[in-house]
Scaffold this motif. Structure first.
Motif, PDB file in Angstrom:
ATOM      1  N   PHE A 382      31.659  41.038  38.233  1.00 52.59           N
ATOM      2  CA  PHE A 382      32.849  40.795  37.434  1.00 52.59           C
ATOM      3  C   PHE A 382      32.833  41.691  36.203  1.00 52.59           C
ATOM      4  O   PHE A 382      31.805  42.285  35.862  1.00 52.59           O
ATOM      5  N   GLY A 383      33.987  41.765  35.526  1.00 53.97           N
ATOM      6  CA  GLY A 383      34.088  42.460  34.251  1.00 53.97           C
ATOM      7  C   GLY A 383      34.224  41.447  33.130  1.00 53.97           C
ATOM      8  O   GLY A 383      35.026  40.512  33.220  1.00 53.97           O
ATOM      9  N   ASP A 407      19.660  36.993  49.784  1.00 57.62           N
ATOM     10  CA  ASP A 407      19.937  38.331  49.252  1.00 57.62           C
ATOM     11  C   ASP A 407      21.345  38.368  48.665  1.00 57.62           C
ATOM     12  O   ASP A 407      22.249  39.037  49.177  1.00 57.62           O
ATOM     13  N   ALA A 408      21.539  37.628  47.598  1.00 58.24           N
ATOM     14  CA  ALA A 408      22.825  37.602  46.898  1.00 58.24           C
ATOM     15  C   ALA A 408      22.608  38.006  45.448  1.00 58.24           C
ATOM     16  O   ALA A 408      21.735  37.456  44.766  1.00 58.24           O
ATOM     17  N   THR A 409      23.399  38.960  44.987  1.00 55.06           N
ATOM     18  CA  THR A 409      23.335  39.437  43.612  1.00 55.06           C
ATOM     19  C   THR A 409      24.673  39.160  42.944  1.00 55.06           C
ATOM     20  O   THR A 409      25.727  39.543  43.468  1.00 55.06           O
ATOM     21  N   VAL A 410      24.651  38.483  41.794  1.00 53.84           N
ATOM     22  CA  VAL A 410      25.865  38.186  41.037  1.00 53.84           C
ATOM     23  C   VAL A 410      25.656  38.663  39.608  1.00 53.84           C
ATOM     24  O   VAL A 410      24.638  38.331  38.988  1.00 53.84           O
ATOM     25  N   THR A 411      26.596  39.436  39.088  1.00 50.27           N
ATOM     26  CA  THR A 411      26.445  39.953  37.728  1.00 50.27           C
ATOM     27  C   THR A 411      27.806  40.171  37.096  1.00 50.27           C
ATOM     28  O   THR A 411      28.826  40.270  37.786  1.00 50.27           O
ATOM     29  N   THR A 412      27.815  40.244  35.772  1.00 49.89           N
ATOM     30  CA  THR A 412      29.014  40.576  35.005  1.00 49.89           C
ATOM     31  C   THR A 412      28.717  41.789  34.141  1.00 49.89           C
ATOM     32  O   THR A 412      27.719  41.810  33.410  1.00 49.89           O
ATOM     33  N   PHE A 413      29.575  42.794  34.217  1.00 46.05           N
ATOM     34  CA  PHE A 413      29.388  44.014  33.445  1.00 46.05           C
ATOM     35  C   PHE A 413      30.045  43.859  32.068  1.00 46.05           C
ATOM     36  O   PHE A 413      31.228  43.524  31.977  1.00 46.05           O
ATOM     37  N   PRO A 422      36.229  50.402  30.971  1.00 49.08           N
ATOM     38  CA  PRO A 422      35.877  49.987  29.617  1.00 49.08           C
ATOM     39  C   PRO A 422      37.150  49.642  28.859  1.00 49.08           C
ATOM     40  O   PRO A 422      38.098  50.421  28.827  1.00 49.08           O
ATOM     41  N   SER A 423      37.212  48.442  28.267  1.00 54.83           N
ATOM     42  CA  SER A 423      38.470  47.932  27.737  1.00 54.83           C
ATOM     43  C   SER A 423      38.243  47.208  26.417  1.00 54.83           C
ATOM     44  O   SER A 423      37.254  46.490  26.254  1.00 54.83           O
ATOM     45  N   ASP A 444      27.442  53.372  39.974  1.00 53.98           N
ATOM     46  CA  ASP A 444      25.997  53.508  40.197  1.00 53.98           C
ATOM     47  C   ASP A 444      25.409  52.224  40.767  1.00 53.98           C
ATOM     48  O   ASP A 444      24.549  52.260  41.671  1.00 53.98           O
ATOM     49  N   ALA A 445      25.866  51.068  40.246  1.00 52.16           N
ATOM     50  CA  ALA A 445      25.320  49.791  40.708  1.00 52.16           C
ATOM     51  C   ALA A 445      25.681  49.527  42.163  1.00 52.16           C
ATOM     52  O   ALA A 445      24.833  49.089  42.964  1.00 52.16           O
ATOM     53  N   VAL A 446      26.922  49.788  42.528  1.00 56.03           N
ATOM     54  CA  VAL A 446      27.358  49.572  43.913  1.00 56.03           C
ATOM     55  C   VAL A 446      26.618  50.507  44.852  1.00 56.03           C
ATOM     56  O   VAL A 446      26.089  50.086  45.897  1.00 56.03           O
TER      57      VAL A 446
END
Length: 455
Positions: A382-383, A407-413, A422-423, A444-446
């Motif tokens: 997510f953003g 194998d699940a990765t969850v993150t917020t940028f 970028p906002s 890069d992360a994807v």
């Protein structure tokens, strides 16, 4: 992902049109300038030709929106955009090679604008891929039931076999590049992933570009089957490893990718700003945040959200006729605040009402069963500044629903919006003004996540 109805206090939104009728001789030619929307100024280009013309707004992906009623009376200049929601008009003063004045849309307060002769410079899009490309790119067609989907398949050079990705767009009628606000996120993703060694298939939505079918209101099971048809196409493509074909969904596509994975053969799922809660919850919080940001009165916001609750309840009960009547009453009530000359006709009102009913598949969808059932690798992100799919609402449930997946990765940028740009505020009006299409750290992360598991 779209809202149900844009209120008068919301960020400026206009509808795309086509064709440019003629404008007045004294103004003939191309003019460029800006509408000074607070916090999100919009660059525009106006072409006058005879008695009309057309407006381009690159930040909103709009070209040749028809101009009507162009008038020049001494130094006073006025023209209208009848196809904008609620009607819109420019009124200003001509001084030499410039026009300055006020822009009005619906019942919103006037906003200053300026125009000068000349063409508008194309918005900077430094990440947009340009040929020549170090990979193959072919136009292809995918059969899904009785509908043919048109798309582009990119493949690395060499014999393979390569892992492969199907890209699934967000809501609304999207082309294969997911063109939005002058950006082409899926063109960039396809280029990035193909350079990293993946075959990538992206298609026009139903009813868009070269694809058949209806452009809206299609049941989610059908759209999930479209994604599975694209995955099957890749498995049958020379040079693709059939055991390493997965799905990447953005926004509403983040609903569809897990649903498709629960219905067919998929090696992995990537969800970019995909909700983890029911659609009605997403829409209510989305509208609250966007209306608050736009400065809508709190009483108006609460009344509108109460309407959304009633509307969804009727859809859930299967009472489509009552939902249609409720939506019509709401639309007519909002339009009644406009000057009579700016109110759309009955056909336009019915088109707005129909568009609200087309949201039913989204509003009634609960992603929990398909997310909890995922037994393939998942990367969901997510953003931080996303106002359309706020991470405050979806990140926690996403982690809970994927807790049983090893194998699940969850993150917020941090600092990114719904498009992963970028906002400063996350406002929709910023999308086109931001030069970055997708933040490099997301690309890069994807790429890193996929490469570590499938190459």
């Amino acid at each position: 992902m779209r809202g149900l109805i844009v209120g008068a206090a919301a960020v400026l939104v206009v509808l795309a049109g086509c064709g440019a009728p003629p404008g007045p001789a004294g103004l003939d030619g191309v003019w460029q300038g800006r509408i000074d929307v607070p916090g999100s100024p919009l660059d525009i280009q106006v072409t006058f030709d005879g008695t009309g013309g057309g407006v381009d707004i690159p930040a909103q992906g709009i070209t040749a929106l028809p101009v009507r009623d162009v008038r020049v009376e001494g130094t006073r200049v006025s023209f209208a955009l009848p196809d904008a929601p609620g009607g819109a008009a420019f009124t200003g003063t001509l001084s030499g090679e410039t026009i300055a004045g006020d822009y009005t849309q619906g019942a919103a307060p006037p906003i200053p604008f300026t125009l000068a002769r000349g063409e508008l410079a194309a918005p900077a899009r430094p990440q947009e891929p340009r040929p020549p490309f170090p990979y193959r790119a072919d136009d292809v067609t995918v059969e899904s039931g009785d509908v043919t989907l048109a798309g582009t398949l990119t493949r690395p050079e060499g014999p393979g076999p390569f892992p492969a990705v199907v890209l699934i767009t967000g809501s609304g009628a999207q082309d294969r590049d997911e063109t939005l606000s002058g950006h082409k996120p899926f063109l960039l993703l396809a280029d990035t992933l193909t350079r990293a060694g993946f075959a990538v298939l992206r298609t026009d939505d139903r009813g868009v570009g070269g694809s058949g079918g209806a452009p809206s209101g299609t049941a989610y099971d059908v759209l999930a089957d479209d994604a599975l048809a694209a995955a099957a196409f890749l498995r049958g493509t020379e040079g693709v490893d059939p055991a390493r074909v997965g799905l990447f969904g953005h926004s509403e596509g983040g609903y569809l990718a897990p649903l498709a994975a629960s219905r067919g053969e998929v090696a992995f799922v990537v969800s970019m700003a995909g909700p983890a809660v029911p659609g009605e919850d997403v829409l209510i919080l989305q509208n609250r945040l966007l209306r608050e940001q736009a400065g809508a009165p709190s009483a108006d916001t609460e009344a509108y959200l109460a309407f959304l609750d009633r509307f969804v309840d009727l859809l859930r009960a299967g009472d489509v006729d009552a939902a249609r009547e409720l939506s019509r009453d709401e639309v007519v009530g909002q339009l009644a605040t406009l000057p009579e000359s700016q109110r759309p006709g009955p056909e336009q009102v019915e088109a707005i009402v129909a568009s609200t009913l087309d949201l039913a598949p989204f509003l009634l969808h609960d992603p929990a069963p398909s997310l909890a059932a995922l037994d393939v690798p998942v990367f969901a992100f997510f953003g931080e500044r996303d106002l359309q799919v706020p991470p405050s609402q979806s990140e926690g449930p996403m982690r809970e629903l994927l807790a049983g997946n090893p194998d699940a990765t969850v993150t917020t940028f941090p600092g990114l919006n719904h498009l992963m740009q970028p906002s400063a505020t996350g406002a929709i009006g910023e999308y086109g003004a931001i030069e970055t299409t997708i933040a490099p750290e997301v690309l890069d992360a994807v790429t890193g996540w996929l490469t570590a598991r499938f190459t």
